[in-house]
Design an enzyme around this catalytic site. Sequence first.
Site, PDB file in Angstrom:
ATOM      1  N   LYS A  28      -0.344   4.141   0.336  1.00 26.08           N
ATOM      2  CA  LYS A  28      -0.272   5.535   0.098  1.00 26.08           C
ATOM      3  C   LYS A  28      -0.373   6.648  -0.315  1.00 26.08           C
ATOM      4  CE  LYS A  28      -0.837   3.270   4.585  1.00 26.08           C
ATOM      5  NZ  LYS A  28      -0.281   3.652   6.417  1.00 26.08           N
ATOM      6  N   GLU A  37      -5.211  -4.330  10.633  1.00 22.97           N
ATOM      7  CA  GLU A  37      -4.473  -3.132  11.008  1.00 22.97           C
ATOM      8  C   GLU A  37      -4.250  -2.577  12.988  1.00 22.97           C
ATOM      9  OE1 GLU A  37      -4.020  -0.859   7.320  1.00 22.97           O
ATOM     10  OE2 GLU A  37      -2.303  -1.965   6.885  1.00 22.97           O
ATOM     11  N   SER A  53       3.404  -1.633  10.154  1.00 26.49           N
ATOM     12  CA  SER A  53       4.849  -1.779  11.018  1.00 26.49           C
ATOM     13  C   SER A  53       6.062  -3.384  10.464  1.00 26.49           C
ATOM     14  CB  SER A  53       5.588  -1.525  11.868  1.00 26.49           C
ATOM     15  OG  SER A  53       5.618  -0.149  11.741  1.00 26.49           O
ATOM     16  N   ASN A  90       1.295  -1.371  -0.045  1.00 26.75           N
ATOM     17  CA  ASN A  90      -0.229  -0.034  -0.118  1.00 26.75           C
ATOM     18  C   ASN A  90       1.007   1.108   0.417  1.00 26.75           C
ATOM     19  OD1 ASN A  90      -1.793   2.173   0.526  1.00 26.75           O
ATOM     20  ND2 ASN A  90      -2.930   1.862   2.172  1.00 26.75           N
ATOM     21  N   GLU A 110      -6.600   4.883   7.784  1.00 26.86           N
ATOM     22  CA  GLU A 110      -6.700   6.509   7.272  1.00 26.86           C
ATOM     23  C   GLU A 110      -7.705   7.176   6.615  1.00 26.86           C
ATOM     24  OE1 GLU A 110      -1.729   5.377   6.977  1.00 26.86           O
ATOM     25  OE2 GLU A 110      -3.163   5.903   5.223  1.00 26.86           O
ATOM     26  N   GLY A 125       3.002   3.018  10.943  1.00 23.42           N
ATOM     27  CA  GLY A 125       3.534   4.303  10.620  1.00 23.42           C
ATOM     28  C   GLY A 125       4.541   4.152  11.870  1.00 23.42           C
ATOM     29  N   HIS A 181      -9.988   1.357   5.165  1.00 22.98           N
ATOM     30  CA  HIS A 181      -7.824   1.969   5.852  1.00 22.98           C
ATOM     31  C   HIS A 181      -8.266   2.929   6.692  1.00 22.98           C
ATOM     32  CE1 HIS A 181      -4.021   2.261   6.611  1.00 22.98           C
ATOM     33  NE2 HIS A 181      -4.011   1.772   6.394  1.00 22.98           N
TER      34      HIS A 181
HETATM   35  O1  LIG Z   1      -1.236   1.311   6.656  1.00 23.87           O
HETATM   36  C1  LIG Z   1      -0.728  -0.062   6.656  1.00 23.87           C
HETATM   37  C2  LIG Z   1      -0.803  -1.065   5.310  1.00 23.87           C
HETATM   38  O2  LIG Z   1      -1.855  -0.698   4.799  1.00 23.87           O
HETATM   39  C3  LIG Z   1       0.024   0.056   6.934  1.00 23.87           C
HETATM   40  O3  LIG Z   1       1.682   1.041   7.029  1.00 23.87           O
HETATM   41  P1  LIG Z   1       2.717   0.287   8.118  1.00 23.87           P
HETATM   42  O4  LIG Z   1       3.413  -1.020   6.906  1.00 23.87           O
HETATM   43  O5  LIG Z   1       3.280   1.739   7.271  1.00 23.87           O
HETATM   44  O6  LIG Z   1       2.508   0.596   9.424  1.00 23.87           O
END
Ligand SMILES: O=C(CO)COP(=O)(O)O
Length: 246
Positions: A9, A164, A209, A7, A95, A170, A93
Amino acid sequence: MKLICANWKMNKTTKDTREYINKFLPLVEGVKDREIVLFPPFTSLCVAKELLENTNVKLGAQNCHYEDKGAFTGEVSLDMLVDLDVSYVIVGHSERRWIFGESDELINRKVVACLKKGVRPILCVGERLEEREANLTFKVVETQIRLALSGVEEYVDQIDIAYEPVWAIGSGNPATPEDAQVVHRFIKDLIHSIAPKSEGKFRVLYGGSVNPENASEFMKMPDIDGLLVGTASLNPDSFAKIVKSF
Ligand SMILES: O=C(CO)COP(=O)(O)O
């Protein structure tokens, strides 16, 4: 088959996308015993479509609208995504939920729309830190799943789930594989109770992560069927190592 997803983003121009894929494909050439999916930003889907054609790497989108067309400024329909050979869409997601305010009801509409168009949704669920600390993880995840699957429970085998934990995204602070395994088992038991006729073809991915050093530990867990990788997927070498880590 295990599913390993990148992903990206809000990262990478079309030039960056082309450079990434041209580096990445040789690194995973011949890998056929797991599904590999890249989720670039919308603006790079056209370039990615061309470069991924007839390869072992599939294309996904990070979001979608549930309507076929209309006055939805800034949105992208599933027909537009299917036109670019997108076969997976990340839905709900954290976010999208917590930055952009997507409701469980909106997420359910998107899941339904994906199924109608033959696109496989990856439904994201996970608790926030305060919910974890209040021992609400199972309650939060159950509510998110029940509401997202409302009306389409019989089609769960056409859906994948990504657990997640929001506090792990992150942060460089992943869940332990053992803790993730407990939630994954809970999710599978919940889905089997919601959809008793399911043949268990849905997969439950872990995200939060993940990196080349810890990926294999997650993949050793019996109910972790794949990974949804953010930061560590932005570098082709790093993501290729994750893909080949188990
Ligand atoms: O949101 C994520 C994947 O959709 C995970 O992000 P990270 O791998 O940066 O923690």
